[in-house]
Design an enzyme around this catalytic site. Sequence first.
Site, PDB file in Angstrom:
ATOM      1  N   HIS A 307     106.565 -46.807  97.325  1.00 36.29           N
ATOM      2  CA  HIS A 307     105.439 -47.201  97.081  1.00 36.29           C
ATOM      3  C   HIS A 307     104.490 -47.592  98.398  1.00 36.29           C
ATOM      4  O   HIS A 307     104.969 -47.910  99.376  1.00 36.29           O
ATOM      5  CB  HIS A 307     105.238 -48.846  96.421  1.00 36.29           C
ATOM      6  CG  HIS A 307     104.103 -49.132  95.918  1.00 36.29           C
ATOM      7  ND1 HIS A 307     103.102 -49.934  96.400  1.00 36.29           N
ATOM      8  CD2 HIS A 307     103.438 -48.980  94.513  1.00 36.29           C
ATOM      9  CE1 HIS A 307     102.103 -50.081  95.827  1.00 36.29           C
ATOM     10  NE2 HIS A 307     102.210 -49.552  94.512  1.00 36.29           N
ATOM     11  N   ASP A 364     106.242 -47.301  87.537  1.00 38.15           N
ATOM     12  CA  ASP A 364     106.260 -46.142  86.547  1.00 38.15           C
ATOM     13  C   ASP A 364     107.846 -45.829  86.276  1.00 38.15           C
ATOM     14  O   ASP A 364     107.970 -44.931  85.707  1.00 38.15           O
ATOM     15  CB  ASP A 364     105.629 -45.041  87.197  1.00 38.15           C
ATOM     16  CG  ASP A 364     104.190 -45.411  87.324  1.00 38.15           C
ATOM     17  OD1 ASP A 364     103.716 -45.882  86.366  1.00 38.15           O
ATOM     18  OD2 ASP A 364     103.570 -44.966  88.355  1.00 38.15           O
TER      19      ASP A 364
HETATM   20  N1  CMC Z   1     111.231 -39.251  97.110  1.00 36.78           N
HETATM   21  C1  CMC Z   1     111.607 -39.015  98.364  1.00 36.78           C
HETATM   22  N2  CMC Z   1     111.168 -39.230  99.415  1.00 36.78           N
HETATM   23  C2  CMC Z   1     110.009 -40.334  99.558  1.00 36.78           C
HETATM   24  C3  CMC Z   1     109.533 -40.541  98.183  1.00 36.78           C
HETATM   25  C4  CMC Z   1     109.964 -40.177  97.006  1.00 36.78           C
HETATM   26  N3  CMC Z   1     109.660 -40.688  95.745  1.00 36.78           N
HETATM   27  N4  CMC Z   1     108.664 -41.400  98.417  1.00 36.78           N
HETATM   28  C5  CMC Z   1     108.390 -41.501  99.915  1.00 36.78           C
HETATM   29  N5  CMC Z   1     109.439 -40.643 100.299  1.00 36.78           N
HETATM   30  C6  CMC Z   1     109.514 -40.502 101.853  1.00 36.78           C
HETATM   31  C7  CMC Z   1     108.526 -39.722 102.235  1.00 36.78           C
HETATM   32  O1  CMC Z   1     108.962 -38.213 102.398  1.00 36.78           O
HETATM   33  C8  CMC Z   1     108.457 -40.049 103.839  1.00 36.78           C
HETATM   34  O2  CMC Z   1     109.604 -39.581 104.591  1.00 36.78           O
HETATM   35  P1  CMC Z   1     109.502 -39.273 106.246  1.00 36.78           P
HETATM   36  O3  CMC Z   1     109.170 -40.648 106.784  1.00 36.78           O
HETATM   37  O4  CMC Z   1     111.042 -38.875 106.580  1.00 36.78           O
HETATM   38  O5  CMC Z   1     108.421 -38.464 106.311  1.00 36.78           O
HETATM   39  C9  CMC Z   1     108.587 -41.708 103.622  1.00 36.78           C
HETATM   40  O6  CMC Z   1     109.376 -41.758 102.465  1.00 36.78           O
HETATM   41  C10 CMC Z   1     107.420 -42.210 103.717  1.00 36.78           C
HETATM   42  O7  CMC Z   1     106.418 -41.690 102.400  1.00 36.78           O
HETATM   43  P2  CMC Z   1     105.001 -41.638 102.418  1.00 36.78           P
HETATM   44  O8  CMC Z   1     104.652 -40.314 101.430  1.00 36.78           O
HETATM   45  O9  CMC Z   1     104.674 -41.394 104.016  1.00 36.78           O
HETATM   46  O10 CMC Z   1     104.557 -42.899 101.849  1.00 36.78           O
HETATM   47  P3  CMC Z   1     103.116 -43.174 101.077  1.00 36.78           P
HETATM   48  O11 CMC Z   1     103.031 -44.637 101.357  1.00 36.78           O
HETATM   49  O12 CMC Z   1     102.077 -42.221 101.938  1.00 36.78           O
HETATM   50  O13 CMC Z   1     102.999 -42.658  99.736  1.00 36.78           O
HETATM   51  C11 CMC Z   1     103.947 -42.858  97.584  1.00 36.78           C
HETATM   52  C12 CMC Z   1     103.442 -43.455  98.756  1.00 36.78           C
HETATM   53  C13 CMC Z   1     103.788 -43.837  96.212  1.00 36.78           C
HETATM   54  C14 CMC Z   1     102.589 -41.747  97.088  1.00 36.78           C
HETATM   55  C15 CMC Z   1     105.191 -42.086  97.486  1.00 36.78           C
HETATM   56  O14 CMC Z   1     106.187 -43.053  97.557  1.00 36.78           O
HETATM   57  C16 CMC Z   1     105.343 -41.084  96.371  1.00 36.78           C
HETATM   58  O15 CMC Z   1     105.054 -39.845  96.355  1.00 36.78           O
HETATM   59  N6  CMC Z   1     106.341 -41.549  95.163  1.00 36.78           N
HETATM   60  C17 CMC Z   1     106.414 -40.786  93.981  1.00 36.78           C
HETATM   61  C18 CMC Z   1     105.407 -40.851  93.168  1.00 36.78           C
HETATM   62  C19 CMC Z   1     105.207 -42.317  92.594  1.00 36.78           C
HETATM   63  O16 CMC Z   1     106.193 -42.777  91.841  1.00 36.78           O
HETATM   64  N7  CMC Z   1     103.911 -42.781  92.393  1.00 36.78           N
HETATM   65  C20 CMC Z   1     103.507 -44.036  91.764  1.00 36.78           C
HETATM   66  C21 CMC Z   1     103.281 -45.094  92.845  1.00 36.78           C
HETATM   67  S1  CMC Z   1     103.418 -46.720  91.899  1.00 36.78           S
HETATM   68  C22 CMC Z   1     102.138 -46.691  90.554  1.00 36.78           C
HETATM   69  C23 CMC Z   1     100.656 -46.945  91.239  1.00 36.78           C
HETATM   70  O17 CMC Z   1     100.254 -47.923  91.518  1.00 36.78           O
HETATM   71  O18 CMC Z   1     100.139 -46.011  91.651  1.00 36.78           O
END
Ligand code: CMC
Length: 429
Positions: A307, A364
């Site tokens: 998140h 989710d």
């Molecule tokens: N699986 C594997 N690796 C992950 C995941 C995941 N679900 N989420 C983040 N990471 C890793 C990412 O690759 C990065 O690694 P590194 O630092 O080595 O590059 C690190 O964790 C930080 O991730 P980020 O993408 O920079 O984080 P963000 O804040 O931009 O994204 C997120 C947040 C929710 C989009 C992301 O965690 C994600 O894609 N999760 C899966 C989709 C999901 O479950 N979304 C629902 C969110 S909750 C409902 C809502 O309110 O929207």
Amino acid sequence: MANTATLEVNGEKHEFPLVKGTENEVGIDIKNLRSATNGVVTIDPGYKNTGSCESAITFLDGEKGILRYRGYSIEELAEKAEFLEVAYLLIFGELPTQEQLDKFHKDIKAQSVVDEDVRKIIDAFPKSAHPMGVLASLTSALTAFNPSSVNVNSEEDMYKAIVKILGKFPVLVAWTLRKKQGLPLDYGDNSLGYVENVLKMMFKQPNCEYELDPIVVNALDKLLILHADHEQNCSTSTVRIVGSSHAGLFASLSAGISALWGPLHGGANQAVLEMLEGIKADGGDTKKYMAKAKDKDDPFRLMGFGHRVYKNFDPRAKIIKKSADDVLGNLGVEDPILDIAKGLEKEALEDSYFVDRKLYPNVDFYSGIIYRAMNIPTDMFTVMFALGRLPGWIAQWREMRLNQEPIGRPRQIYTGETHRPFKAIDKRS
Ligand code: CMC
């Protein structure tokens, strides 16, 4: 603590005031940055460090796993309140008295018929259309059927628009499902509670009565409360930014629905279930999928994990996990997907990749398992999220308009070609 932050740009120091919230969050007010620095802007892709507004609606502390609507904890609201009370709280700032709640519900019910011509629009969609596309289109279409714009300076006008959308939206939600399933479009039953009516509108078969199951009603009520607001997330920011151009409420909401659809946001609930199904079909080897999620050359992500704000347990996920156990147990549903989800969660919480990055299950991760136990099809999950998020979007839109926020219009740093002369078509290679 000092009241200002100092920034040095090109050897010149500039002071910017600090803004402090009621929960002691601190922001640097850079409203005058460009004028003070001769055009310098901040760059913050994804707005990871940017507060877009001051808001009195929802507080969330991602480090401590706290979520509160108007000061009330999500745990207490999920246990003690009903969805419509929470909607009122979010939109108007206080929990309603019984009298206020009754009036609110009565006014919503008075608006729960949509123009018959909306059926023609639904008829034109193929059954295969994704329900989120249909819902966004129908919400937008409401603008055409209710053309008068909201006078935001009139509380009465604002209230009328709010009860109108709260009345009509569940009908649209139900119709997206009924269209998909080839069922006649139905208006439900205004003698029922808000959530009961949603269920009846969705599931009533034309040839028999619909019997409400209190377990299903309570579970849906709780899910809707847990989804009702989440401060400046992608869809809410979309609603606020679209509304900031003084586009109407329904048009702003329709844009929010489109933003919610994406798998990184609300669409994750569908993606989680599809992922769990995929793992099951592949023999249930959770370790294989953990490895894929950690492999930077593999686009696979563990859906329902991570998140932007929570760097600790998502408090909503804790409540939903418990609810999934209770609901499936009470309904006598055995779903192997729940075991796969629990296995994945356990492995992730012990794995340094997830621990180091503070990736925990989000709202989710378990919600789809409950929706499935209620017979809600997978591609309807995000529609259910939208139904829950509706009061939050409305509250945020109203706050934005009442605060007279300026039009949302970020700047950029241009990185394209500098000026060059036009090349005639026969001179291009
Ligand atoms: N699986 C594997 N690796 C992950 C995941 C995941 N679900 N989420 C983040 N990471 C890793 C990412 O690759 C990065 O690694 P590194 O630092 O080595 O590059 C690190 O964790 C930080 O991730 P980020 O993408 O920079 O984080 P963000 O804040 O931009 O994204 C997120 C947040 C929710 C989009 C992301 O965690 C994600 O894609 N999760 C899966 C989709 C999901 O479950 N979304 C629902 C969110 S909750 C409902 C809502 O309110 O929207």
